[in-house]
Write a protein that holds these residues in place. Structure first.
Motif, PDB file in Angstrom:
ATOM      1  N   VAL A   1       0.821  -1.213   0.000  1.00  0.00           N
ATOM      2  CA  VAL A   1       0.000   0.000   0.000  1.00  0.00           C
ATOM      3  C   VAL A   1       0.853   1.261   0.000  1.00  0.00           C
ATOM      4  O   VAL A   1       0.471   2.281  -0.579  1.00  0.00           O
ATOM      5  CB  VAL A   1      -0.985  -0.021   1.192  1.00  0.00           C
ATOM      6  CG1 VAL A   1      -1.961   1.151   1.091  1.00  0.00           C
ATOM      7  CG2 VAL A   1      -1.770  -1.332   1.221  1.00  0.00           C
ATOM      8  N   ASN A   2       2.032   1.230   0.621  1.00  0.00           N
ATOM      9  CA  ASN A   2       2.909   2.409   0.629  1.00  0.00           C
ATOM     10  C   ASN A   2       3.199   2.910  -0.781  1.00  0.00           C
ATOM     11  O   ASN A   2       3.375   4.113  -0.993  1.00  0.00           O
ATOM     12  CB  ASN A   2       4.232   2.094   1.330  1.00  0.00           C
ATOM     13  CG  ASN A   2       4.062   1.720   2.786  1.00  0.00           C
ATOM     14  OD1 ASN A   2       3.358   0.762   3.103  1.00  0.00           O
ATOM     15  ND2 ASN A   2       4.714   2.455   3.683  1.00  0.00           N
ATOM     16  N   GLN A   3       3.244   1.976  -1.730  1.00  0.00           N
ATOM     17  CA  GLN A   3       3.567   2.353  -3.107  1.00  0.00           C
ATOM     18  C   GLN A   3       2.425   3.086  -3.801  1.00  0.00           C
ATOM     19  O   GLN A   3       2.596   3.607  -4.904  1.00  0.00           O
ATOM     20  CB  GLN A   3       3.967   1.116  -3.907  1.00  0.00           C
ATOM     21  CG  GLN A   3       5.256   0.471  -3.411  1.00  0.00           C
ATOM     22  CD  GLN A   3       5.682  -0.730  -4.228  1.00  0.00           C
ATOM     23  OE1 GLN A   3       4.945  -1.210  -5.082  1.00  0.00           O
ATOM     24  NE2 GLN A   3       6.881  -1.232  -3.968  1.00  0.00           N
ATOM     25  N   LEU A   4       1.257   3.149  -3.151  1.00  0.00           N
ATOM     26  CA  LEU A   4       0.103   3.826  -3.742  1.00  0.00           C
ATOM     27  C   LEU A   4       0.019   5.291  -3.330  1.00  0.00           C
ATOM     28  O   LEU A   4      -0.853   6.022  -3.817  1.00  0.00           O
ATOM     29  CB  LEU A   4      -1.198   3.118  -3.343  1.00  0.00           C
ATOM     30  CG  LEU A   4      -1.282   1.610  -3.602  1.00  0.00           C
ATOM     31  CD1 LEU A   4      -2.687   1.117  -3.338  1.00  0.00           C
ATOM     32  CD2 LEU A   4      -0.832   1.266  -5.011  1.00  0.00           C
ATOM     33  N   LEU A   5       0.905   5.739  -2.446  1.00  0.00           N
ATOM     34  CA  LEU A   5       0.868   7.133  -2.010  1.00  0.00           C
ATOM     35  C   LEU A   5       1.024   8.067  -3.199  1.00  0.00           C
ATOM     36  O   LEU A   5       1.867   7.858  -4.076  1.00  0.00           O
ATOM     37  CB  LEU A   5       1.969   7.396  -0.977  1.00  0.00           C
ATOM     38  CG  LEU A   5       1.750   6.747   0.393  1.00  0.00           C
ATOM     39  CD1 LEU A   5       3.012   6.854   1.236  1.00  0.00           C
ATOM     40  CD2 LEU A   5       0.562   7.383   1.118  1.00  0.00           C
ATOM     41  N   ASP A   6       0.178   9.092  -3.235  1.00  0.00           N
ATOM     42  CA  ASP A   6       0.129  10.088  -4.312  1.00  0.00           C
ATOM     43  C   ASP A   6      -0.430   9.525  -5.610  1.00  0.00           C
ATOM     44  O   ASP A   6      -0.316  10.166  -6.669  1.00  0.00           O
ATOM     45  CB  ASP A   6       1.499  10.736  -4.557  1.00  0.00           C
ATOM     46  CG  ASP A   6       1.602  12.114  -3.897  1.00  0.00           C
ATOM     47  OD1 ASP A   6       0.548  12.667  -3.502  1.00  0.00           O
ATOM     48  OD2 ASP A   6       2.717  12.626  -3.776  1.00  0.00           O
ATOM     49  N   LYS A   7      -1.040   8.336  -5.555  1.00  0.00           N
ATOM     50  CA  LYS A   7      -1.697   7.775  -6.740  1.00  0.00           C
ATOM     51  C   LYS A   7      -3.206   7.753  -6.526  1.00  0.00           C
ATOM     52  O   LYS A   7      -3.697   7.749  -5.392  1.00  0.00           O
ATOM     53  CB  LYS A   7      -1.177   6.357  -7.024  1.00  0.00           C
ATOM     54  CG  LYS A   7       0.288   6.332  -7.438  1.00  0.00           C
ATOM     55  CD  LYS A   7       0.747   4.931  -7.782  1.00  0.00           C
ATOM     56  CE  LYS A   7       2.214   4.957  -8.218  1.00  0.00           C
ATOM     57  NZ  LYS A   7       2.723   3.605  -8.503  1.00  0.00           N
TER      58      LYS A   7
END
Length: 264
Positions: A31-37
């Motif tokens: 989920v961290n990789q979804l920040l600002d997406k």
């Protein structure tokens, strides 16, 4: 990218910041990789975590019938002082209850919106603190079963809170507290049969959450009222997703909901 699966609470790894994962049957999302997406969440159907049927979720991921017969949601889960496995007394499934209750438990102080007392299995430290959105925590006692932890929590409730203000936690309107001093003050209120388990040493654990921007107002996403929502993810704290428009989504409160998630 698109994913589909039944929601369960996000899995976590301690780090700076904490790492979050949504686990589905055949896939997972870091989920961290979804920040600002942009994240689109669409409610598809229910799937009870016990029977697996498309039956309306009642509480904690279970349909009404399973909530009242599954051992993992007995009253002793929310109220540890009701544990009876140490007496060889069954609630719903004695074998399950012995495994869950007759293991080391920690009574702790955590600060997420205010200082609160709580109970968790030792194996769930620091996961329990992360799930509560606590930015600092300290262990008070380590006891051999859930009952002793429960009566300790009850005794301390008169002197410190036992609930988190989720709104304050999500807005990050927090005050750092001296948990070592709190712990020292509370020592005298621990029940006599638990005093020998007091942890004399120990220091505060600090937790850092992956949040780019905290909301100033809060709008809670309810998938039954709003079956499809899209927004830009700005943070993850506790078991909440925080979006740019101040919408917050409690993943744990939506366990048992099958969703489609599209990332753009």
């Amino acid at each position: 990218m698109q994913y589909q699966g039944v929601l369960t609470k996000m899995q976590t790894e301690l780090g700076n910041p904490i790492q979050y994962y949504l686990i589905f049957e055949g896939d997972f999302i870091h989920v961290n990789q979804l920040l600002d997406k942009k994240v689109d969440i669409k409610f598809e159907r229910y799937q009870c975590l016990a029977c697996g049927q498309n039956k309306k979720i009642f509480r904690q991921g279970y349909c009404y019938d399973d909530f009242y017969n599954q051992p993992q949601v007995g009253d002793w889960v929310m109220r540890p002082e009701l544990s009876t496995a140490h007496l060889d007394i069954e609630d719903r499934d004695l074998e399950f209850e012995k495994k869950a209750q007759l293991q080391p438990h920690i009574v702790y102080l955590a600060n997420s919106s205010n200082v609160k007392v709580g109970v968790t299995r030792k194996s769930q430290v620091p996961t329990r603190w992360i799930d509560q959105g606590a930015h600092e925590a300290i262990e008070l006692v380590e006891v051999p079963n859930r009952y002793l932890a429960g009566i300790t929590e009850v005794a301390l409730k008169d002197h410190v809170a036992d609930k988190t203000n989720w709104r304050t936690m999500l807005k990050n309107e927090i005050v750092d507290q001296d948990l070592v001093a709190y712990k020292s003050k509370l020592k005298d209120f621990i029940p006599d049969e638990v005093k020998e388990y007091f942890i004399d040493n120990g220091k505060e654990t600090e937790l850092h959450f992956p949040v780019l921007r905290y909301p100033d107002k809060l709008k809670s996403l309810n998938l039954e009222k709003t079956p499809e929502y899209a927004g830009v993810l700005k943070g993850i704290k506790g078991q909440y997703l925080i979006f740019e428009d101040n919408t917050v989504f409690n993943v744990r409160n939506n366990e048992g909901y099958v969703v489609s998630i599209t990332i753009t």
